[in-house]
Motif scaffolding. Structure first.
Motif, mmCIF file in Angstrom:
data_model
loop_
_atom_site.group_PDB
_atom_site.id
_atom_site.type_symbol
_atom_site.label_atom_id
_atom_site.label_comp_id
_atom_site.label_asym_id
_atom_site.label_seq_id
_atom_site.Cartn_x
_atom_site.Cartn_y
_atom_site.Cartn_z
ATOM 1 N N GLU A 158 0.817 -1.213 0.000
ATOM 2 C CA GLU A 158 0.000 0.000 0.000
ATOM 3 C C GLU A 158 0.852 1.265 0.000
ATOM 4 O O GLU A 158 0.380 2.332 -0.416
ATOM 5 C CB GLU A 158 -0.920 -0.013 1.229
ATOM 6 C CG GLU A 158 -2.006 1.044 1.194
ATOM 7 C CD GLU A 158 -2.978 0.906 2.353
ATOM 8 O OE1 GLU A 158 -3.729 1.865 2.597
ATOM 9 O OE2 GLU A 158 -2.984 -0.151 3.016
ATOM 10 N N PHE A 159 2.110 1.138 0.435
ATOM 11 C CA PHE A 159 2.918 2.342 0.630
ATOM 12 C C PHE A 159 4.189 2.340 -0.219
ATOM 13 O O PHE A 159 5.190 2.944 0.137
ATOM 14 C CB PHE A 159 3.282 2.486 2.112
ATOM 15 C CG PHE A 159 2.086 2.448 3.032
ATOM 16 C CD1 PHE A 159 0.925 3.117 2.702
ATOM 17 C CD2 PHE A 159 2.130 1.741 4.209
ATOM 18 C CE1 PHE A 159 -0.186 3.079 3.542
ATOM 19 C CE2 PHE A 159 1.038 1.692 5.062
ATOM 20 C CZ PHE A 159 -0.134 2.359 4.729
ATOM 21 N N SER A 160 4.150 1.661 -1.356
ATOM 22 C CA SER A 160 5.306 1.626 -2.248
ATOM 23 C C SER A 160 5.358 2.833 -3.176
ATOM 24 O O SER A 160 6.415 3.134 -3.734
ATOM 25 C CB SER A 160 5.300 0.340 -3.075
ATOM 26 O OG SER A 160 5.526 -0.783 -2.247
ATOM 27 N N TYR A 161 4.224 3.503 -3.364
ATOM 28 C CA TYR A 161 4.178 4.682 -4.231
ATOM 29 C C TYR A 161 3.406 5.785 -3.514
ATOM 30 O O TYR A 161 2.290 6.143 -3.890
ATOM 31 C CB TYR A 161 3.549 4.334 -5.582
ATOM 32 C CG TYR A 161 4.413 3.400 -6.384
ATOM 33 C CD1 TYR A 161 5.482 3.874 -7.144
ATOM 34 C CD2 TYR A 161 4.193 2.028 -6.344
ATOM 35 C CE1 TYR A 161 6.293 3.012 -7.860
ATOM 36 C CE2 TYR A 161 4.995 1.146 -7.060
ATOM 37 C CZ TYR A 161 6.053 1.654 -7.813
ATOM 38 O OH TYR A 161 6.859 0.795 -8.516
ATOM 39 N N LEU A 226 1.726 0.073 17.879
ATOM 40 C CA LEU A 226 2.702 0.793 17.060
ATOM 41 C C LEU A 226 2.409 0.654 15.568
ATOM 42 O O LEU A 226 2.281 1.658 14.849
ATOM 43 C CB LEU A 226 4.116 0.291 17.363
ATOM 44 C CG LEU A 226 5.226 0.825 16.441
ATOM 45 C CD1 LEU A 226 5.339 2.340 16.569
ATOM 46 C CD2 LEU A 226 6.551 0.145 16.730
ATOM 47 N N LEU A 227 2.325 -0.559 15.074
ATOM 48 C CA LEU A 227 2.196 -0.756 13.630
ATOM 49 C C LEU A 227 0.845 -0.298 13.102
ATOM 50 O O LEU A 227 0.756 0.284 12.010
ATOM 51 C CB LEU A 227 2.438 -2.224 13.276
ATOM 52 C CG LEU A 227 3.841 -2.752 13.585
ATOM 53 C CD1 LEU A 227 3.972 -4.193 13.137
ATOM 54 C CD2 LEU A 227 4.910 -1.889 12.933
ATOM 55 N N ALA A 232 -2.206 3.784 10.075
ATOM 56 C CA ALA A 232 -3.252 4.812 9.973
ATOM 57 C C ALA A 232 -2.672 6.132 9.476
ATOM 58 O O ALA A 232 -3.265 6.804 8.623
ATOM 59 C CB ALA A 232 -3.934 4.993 11.325
ATOM 60 N N ILE A 233 -1.507 6.521 10.009
ATOM 61 C CA ILE A 233 -0.873 7.766 9.562
ATOM 62 C C ILE A 233 -0.562 7.698 8.074
ATOM 63 O O ILE A 233 -0.873 8.622 7.304
ATOM 64 C CB ILE A 233 0.426 8.021 10.362
ATOM 65 C CG1 ILE A 233 0.109 8.310 11.821
ATOM 66 C CG2 ILE A 233 1.204 9.189 9.743
ATOM 67 C CD1 ILE A 233 1.342 8.344 12.715
ATOM 68 N N LEU A 234 0.034 6.583 7.641
ATOM 69 C CA LEU A 234 0.407 6.446 6.232
ATOM 70 C C LEU A 234 -0.819 6.402 5.330
ATOM 71 O O LEU A 234 -0.788 6.928 4.207
ATOM 72 C CB LEU A 234 1.245 5.189 6.051
ATOM 73 C CG LEU A 234 2.773 5.306 6.103
ATOM 74 C CD1 LEU A 234 3.313 6.134 4.957
ATOM 75 C CD2 LEU A 234 3.257 5.836 7.430
ATOM 76 N N ARG A 235 -1.904 5.809 5.796
ATOM 77 C CA ARG A 235 -3.118 5.766 4.978
ATOM 78 C C ARG A 235 -3.698 7.165 4.757
ATOM 79 O O ARG A 235 -4.105 7.524 3.643
ATOM 80 C CB ARG A 235 -4.162 4.859 5.625
ATOM 81 C CG ARG A 235 -3.893 3.382 5.434
ATOM 82 C CD ARG A 235 -5.061 2.545 5.918
ATOM 83 N NE ARG A 235 -4.843 1.133 5.648
ATOM 84 C CZ ARG A 235 -5.736 0.178 5.880
ATOM 85 N NH1 ARG A 235 -6.918 0.495 6.394
ATOM 86 N NH2 ARG A 235 -5.461 -1.079 5.606
ATOM 87 N N GLN A 266 -8.207 12.709 11.829
ATOM 88 C CA GLN A 266 -8.313 11.799 10.696
ATOM 89 C C GLN A 266 -7.535 10.514 10.947
ATOM 90 O O GLN A 266 -7.991 9.416 10.595
ATOM 91 C CB GLN A 266 -7.831 12.487 9.427
ATOM 92 C CG GLN A 266 -8.711 13.638 8.991
ATOM 93 C CD GLN A 266 -8.378 14.137 7.598
ATOM 94 O OE1 GLN A 266 -7.541 13.567 6.903
ATOM 95 N NE2 GLN A 266 -9.035 15.216 7.189
ATOM 96 N N VAL A 267 -6.362 10.652 11.556
ATOM 97 C CA VAL A 267 -5.570 9.466 11.877
ATOM 98 C C VAL A 267 -6.304 8.597 12.894
ATOM 99 O O VAL A 267 -6.377 7.372 12.751
ATOM 100 C CB VAL A 267 -4.176 9.870 12.405
ATOM 101 C CG1 VAL A 267 -3.441 8.660 12.985
ATOM 102 C CG2 VAL A 267 -3.354 10.521 11.305
ATOM 103 N N GLU A 268 -6.841 9.230 13.938
ATOM 104 C CA GLU A 268 -7.534 8.472 14.973
ATOM 105 C C GLU A 268 -8.758 7.747 14.402
ATOM 106 O O GLU A 268 -9.045 6.595 14.773
ATOM 107 C CB GLU A 268 -7.969 9.413 16.103
ATOM 108 C CG GLU A 268 -6.817 10.019 16.892
ATOM 109 C CD GLU A 268 -6.195 9.059 17.878
ATOM 110 O OE1 GLU A 268 -6.925 8.215 18.433
ATOM 111 O OE2 GLU A 268 -4.967 9.152 18.096
ATOM 112 N N ALA A 269 -9.476 8.396 13.487
ATOM 113 C CA ALA A 269 -10.641 7.755 12.870
ATOM 114 C C ALA A 269 -10.222 6.546 12.041
ATOM 115 O O ALA A 269 -10.875 5.487 12.080
ATOM 116 C CB ALA A 269 -11.383 8.778 12.006
ATOM 117 N N GLU A 270 -9.151 6.691 11.297
ATOM 118 C CA GLU A 270 -8.644 5.564 10.507
ATOM 119 C C GLU A 270 -8.153 4.449 11.423
ATOM 120 O O GLU A 270 -8.397 3.259 11.166
ATOM 121 C CB GLU A 270 -7.498 6.049 9.600
ATOM 122 C CG GLU A 270 -6.915 4.992 8.689
ATOM 123 C CD GLU A 270 -7.865 4.549 7.607
ATOM 124 O OE1 GLU A 270 -7.830 3.351 7.233
ATOM 125 O OE2 GLU A 270 -8.657 5.388 7.126
#
Length: 566
Positions: A158-161, A226-227, A232-235, A266-270
């Protein structure tokens, strides 16, 4: 240190095979430059001014002696006999041939190393405190969590690009030596009122064209989460980060645009949607990884050896080196030794193949076979018995790796600049040499005390100039190299971005301008004050006035600019 299992080794070997095929197709004309670019970047390969540059990952800065020997071999076989250690605990080779880079990656893979995700719009090499595991002020060893994050983030589908590159730093001590506040995500290990381990989470820091300090979005994140919280932050970033403008694509721009409070919401919701999924970090996994970082077999009697104190009294040069290049260790009888890559006349951070092999031998003899790369472009031998320091000092001196300048003006950070980098506007290495020639007396350096001088050849800020006590930025003006100076930055607990002194100065006048700035400090400092302390007390103006003193070239330039409304 961490050892690859069959999954790690298979993953790295298969990537080498894929990359070899990509290079073959590119050289055969089957891939265009645009098609090949993201492929090479994901394998750490840049096209620079004179030749490709290959950036090799050193996860959280930790190397074995055998790995350092492999790096020496690569420097000798595929490059011009040296490598360059960076502020992000990587090593770069500046002269490899494109057609030979698959062979380099294959040799790295055999030593459990790679260049995966050292570039590209992905999660880069995770960095940590270079004193991780041995610092007296440590709460918890951050390397455990760096390794867990490395395994989670490598080839994350999900986070390669991502919209732009992404950098994470983890620090486990009360003193931030990992520059956590100027990373996309900074994680400070801490304990709650029950003594449970968790993280203080900062987001949105970064340097470059728009320097910003990170914002705390969680004061305490439990270890188990942690993960999922990182996910969530990266999403949120991946969904809402800008992709239409490379200069506004970093997460720091998104956090600034939304505001830290809204971004946190937004992070907390995700996170609420995924925190109880398979990303829960259980204690068994933490303990599995922790075993790779078990303390070495320290000798209890090491603290009883009287030889160290005797040599301190008998040899003033040795005592000076110890005072500047040796740090305290959490175990009595042991010390942490900085291997200085700051010999005058050599580019800061550079080390040749013979020196690498010598350091590897010394690590086997004195440091349980391990070496660390620091954020200030030096190496570190941790776990050295203090009884062995005198012998080690002589060995490092013979290799020109014992310059007693750690923490002084001469311990400068310096990017490769215009000498190598295709993005640079001005030279950095030649300015480092100019400064070394001006401030060439150790007594003067010691009188000036702790000064962090950081230098970058362009706005990308690979030299972290924004957070230097003194920062120097190379700029291009109608084809000429000029240098902008800033004062008052810091990357530690008291993190701050430096204030620009005034108009940039000519290349020939950088060291002279620094001399005038430092005279103000010497005249104005109170007892025990560092340069940074004095700057914060008296402000920018006294330094600006002296830097552009009447009659100086800078003053004449400034008058001319104001006269024409520059």
């Amino acid at each position: 240190m961490y050892q690859y299992d069959q999954y790690d080794q298979t993953l790295v070997d298969e990537r080498v095979s894929q990359y070899r095929g990509q290079v073959r197709r590119y050289l055969a004309g089957e891939l265009s430059d645009d098609e090949f670019r993201p492929l090479r970047l994901m394998n750490g390969l840049y096209l620079q001014r004179h030749a490709p540059m290959l950036r090799v990952a050193i996860p959280y800065g930790l190397l074995s002696s055998d790995q350092l020997r492999v790096l020496a071999h690569i420097a000798r076989r595929y490059d011009r006999g040296f490598g360059h250690f960076t502020t992000r605990q990587n090593i770069q080779y500046n002269w490899p041939k494109l057609e030979e880079t698959p062979d380099i990656l294959a040799e790295l893979a055999q030593a459990q190393m790679h260049a995966i995700q050292t570039s590209g719009n992905c999660i880069r090499n995770v960095t940590a405190d270079h004193l991780a595991g041995v610092a007296p002020d440590e709460i918890e060893d951050p390397r455990i969590y760096c390794e867990i994050i490395r395994q989670w983030s490598t080839f994350h589908p999900e986070f390669s690009y991502l919209p732009r590159k992404f950098k994470i730093a983890v620090t486990g001590a009360s003193h931030d030596r990992a520059a956590a506040q100027v990373h996309d995500i900074g994680l400070n290990l801490t304990r709650d009122e029950r003594g449970e381990i968790g993280f203080r989470v900062l987001v949105g820091g970064g340097l470059g064209r728009t320097p910003l300090l990170g914002h705390v979005i969680r004061e305490f994140l439990p270890q188990r989460d942690l993960l999922s919280y990182l996910e969530a932050i990266l999403r949120v970033y991946n969904q809402h980060g800008r992709r239409d403008n490379i200069y506004k694509a970093r997460i720091k721009i998104l956090v600034k645009a939304l505001g830290p409070a809204v971004f946190r919401q937004q992070v907390e919701a995700e996170w609420e949607q995924i925190k109880d999924s398979g990303l829960v970090l259980d204690q068994a996994e933490v303990e599995r990884v922790r075993r790779f970082f078990a303390p070495p077999p320290y000798e209890p009697e090491a603290a009883q050896d009287p030889g160290f104190e005797q040599w301190l009294r008998a040899d003033k040069s040795f005592a000076t080196w110890v005072r500047h290049n040796v740090a305290e260790h959490k175990v009595a009888g042991y010390r942490n030794v900085f291997v200085a890559l700051k010999e005058p006349g050599a580019p800061p951070g550079d080390i040749d193949a013979d020196q690498m092999e010598a350091v590897a031998d010394l690590a086997d003899r004195h440091s349980f076979g391990q070496i660390r790369a620091t954020h200030h472009q030096n190496l570190l031998l941790a776990d050295v018995r203090q009884a062995d320091l005198y012998q080690l000092w002589h060995a490092l001196e013979a290799q020109k790796l014992a310059a007693p300048v750690i923490g002084t003006l001469a311990d400068m950070i310096c990017c490769p600049g215009l000498d190598y980098c295709s993005l640079a506007n001005a030279s950095s290495i030649s300015i480092a040499q100019q400064i070394n020639e001006k401030f060439d007396r150790l007594d003067d350096l010691y009188d000036l005390g702790e000064i962090r001088l950081n230098m970058s050849g362009c706005m990308n800020a690979c030299g972290h100039h924004h957070v230097g006590h003194i920062g120097i930025l190379g700029v291009d003006k109608k084809g000429e190299e000029w240098y902008q100076i800033s004062l008052g930055g810091s990357s530690e607990n008291d993190a701050a971005l430096g204030d620009i002194l005034g108009p940039s100065v000519r290349k020939t006048e950088v060291a002279n301008t620094l001399e005038r700035i430092l005279r103000v400090y010497v005249e104005q400092r109170a007892e025990g004050e560092r340069f940074l302390d004095t700057f914060r007390r008296i402000g920018l103006e006294p330094f600006r006035v002296r830097a552009y003193a009447p009659g100086s070239n800078e003053a004449k330039q400034e008058e001319k600019r104001y006269a024409v409304g520059y």
